[in-house]
Design a protein around this motif. Structure first.
Motif, short mmCIF file in Angstrom:
data_model
loop_
_atom_site.label_atom_id
_atom_site.label_comp_id
_atom_site.label_asym_id
_atom_site.label_seq_id
_atom_site.Cartn_x
_atom_site.Cartn_y
_atom_site.Cartn_z
N GLY A 1 0.80 -1.20 0.00
CA GLY A 1 0.00 0.00 0.00
C GLY A 1 0.84 1.26 0.00
N PRO A 2 0.62 2.19 0.98
CA PRO A 2 1.31 3.48 0.97
C PRO A 2 2.81 3.33 1.23
CG PRO A 2 0.04 3.24 2.98
CD PRO A 2 -0.26 2.05 2.12
N LEU A 3 3.53 4.45 1.15
CA LEU A 3 4.98 4.48 1.33
C LEU A 3 5.36 3.96 2.71
CD1 LEU A 3 6.00 7.93 -0.16
CD2 LEU A 3 6.42 5.69 -1.12
N ASP A 4 6.42 3.19 2.72
CA ASP A 4 6.95 2.68 3.98
C ASP A 4 7.87 3.76 4.55
OD1 ASP A 4 7.79 1.15 6.06
OD2 ASP A 4 9.02 -0.22 4.84
N PRO A 5 7.64 4.29 5.77
CA PRO A 5 8.46 5.37 6.31
C PRO A 5 9.91 4.96 6.49
CG PRO A 5 6.55 4.94 7.73
CD PRO A 5 6.53 3.94 6.64
N ALA A 6 10.19 3.74 6.83
CA ALA A 6 11.57 3.30 7.00
C ALA A 6 12.31 3.33 5.66
CB ALA A 6 11.61 1.91 7.61
N MET A 7 11.66 2.88 4.61
CA MET A 7 12.28 2.88 3.28
C MET A 7 12.47 4.31 2.78
SD MET A 7 13.14 -0.09 2.42
CE MET A 7 13.46 0.08 0.69
N ASP A 8 11.53 5.19 3.10
CA ASP A 8 11.63 6.58 2.70
C ASP A 8 12.84 7.23 3.37
OD1 ASP A 8 10.84 8.87 1.33
OD2 ASP A 8 9.76 9.62 3.10
N SER A 9 13.05 6.96 4.66
CA SER A 9 14.20 7.55 5.35
C SER A 9 15.50 6.96 4.81
CB SER A 9 14.09 7.35 6.86
OG SER A 9 14.16 5.98 7.18
N ILE A 10 15.52 5.67 4.48
CA ILE A 10 16.71 5.06 3.89
C ILE A 10 17.00 5.69 2.54
CG2 ILE A 10 17.63 2.93 2.90
CD1 ILE A 10 16.23 1.43 5.15
N THR A 11 15.96 5.95 1.78
CA THR A 11 16.13 6.58 0.47
C THR A 11 16.71 7.98 0.64
OG1 THR A 11 14.25 5.32 -0.37
CG2 THR A 11 14.95 7.23 -1.66
N ARG A 12 16.21 8.73 1.62
CA ARG A 12 16.75 10.07 1.88
C ARG A 12 18.21 10.01 2.29
NH1 ARG A 12 13.42 12.09 6.19
NH2 ARG A 12 11.94 10.41 5.88
N VAL A 13 18.55 9.04 3.12
CA VAL A 13 19.95 8.89 3.54
C VAL A 13 20.82 8.56 2.33
CG1 VAL A 13 21.52 7.42 4.87
CG2 VAL A 13 19.41 8.26 5.92
N HIS A 14 20.33 7.68 1.45
CA HIS A 14 21.09 7.37 0.23
C HIS A 14 21.28 8.60 -0.63
CE1 HIS A 14 21.80 3.08 0.43
NE2 HIS A 14 20.54 2.87 0.84
N GLU A 15 20.23 9.40 -0.77
CA GLU A 15 20.33 10.64 -1.55
C GLU A 15 21.34 11.59 -0.91
OE1 GLU A 15 19.12 11.71 -4.50
OE2 GLU A 15 18.48 9.63 -4.74
N ASP A 16 21.27 11.75 0.42
CA ASP A 16 22.22 12.62 1.11
C ASP A 16 23.65 12.10 0.94
OD1 ASP A 16 20.16 14.22 1.94
OD2 ASP A 16 20.04 13.36 3.98
N LEU A 17 23.82 10.80 1.04
CA LEU A 17 25.13 10.20 0.85
C LEU A 17 25.63 10.42 -0.56
CD1 LEU A 17 27.34 8.52 2.18
CD2 LEU A 17 26.14 6.48 1.40
#
Length: 138
Positions: free
Chosen positions: A29-45
């Motif tokens: 279903g909707p976005l998984d908050p843990a995956m969203d934060s991991i994605t943000r960390v990857h983008e920041d990295l």
């Protein structure tokens, strides 16, 4: 014959092993908050990595510029030493030229004084000698 290819590999890979693009929803279903934060960390990295690469490129460029400046300053230093040697030689040459000019002027004055004495007193200077009575001859 060719193997199953990329489509078969992707379909054989479990969904949990595949990376999701930002904004992609999980199968439930909707976005998984843990995956969203991991994605943000990857983008920041990724941004930090890109920034570090740019900084390293700038440091390398500065190093090349510094090497050019060092080479130029060495060249200028060598030219300054050469100029100092040439100017010292020129100063000595001009001093000797001045000495020769002064000696020539002094010699010319001595010759001129002798010519005046010879013209005034004669070649043997007999007309300028004092008379035996102590008076000067006219």
């Amino acid at each position: 014959p060719r193997g199953p290819g990329l489509a078969a590999f992707v379909s054989a890979t479990p969904p949990s092993a595949r990376t999701k693009s930002p904004g992609e929803s999980s199968p439930g279903g909707p976005l998984d908050p843990a995956m969203d934060s991991i994605t943000r960390v990857h983008e920041d990295l990724r941004e930090a990595t890109d920034m570090m690469r740019e900084n390293l490129a700038q440091v390398v460029d500065r190093g090349e510029h510094l090497e050019l400046l060092v080479d130029k300053s060495d060249g200028i230093s060598n030219q300054a030493r050469q100029f100092q040697k040439q100017s010292t030689g020129l100063r000595k040459a001009m001093w000797w030229k001045n000495v020769r000019s002064m000696l020539t002027l002094a010699g010319s004055l001595v010759v001129l004084l002798m010519l005046v004495l010879v013209w005034r007193c004669g070649f043997s200077l007999s007309h300028c000698k004092s008379s035996p009575t102590g008076g000067a001859a006219a």
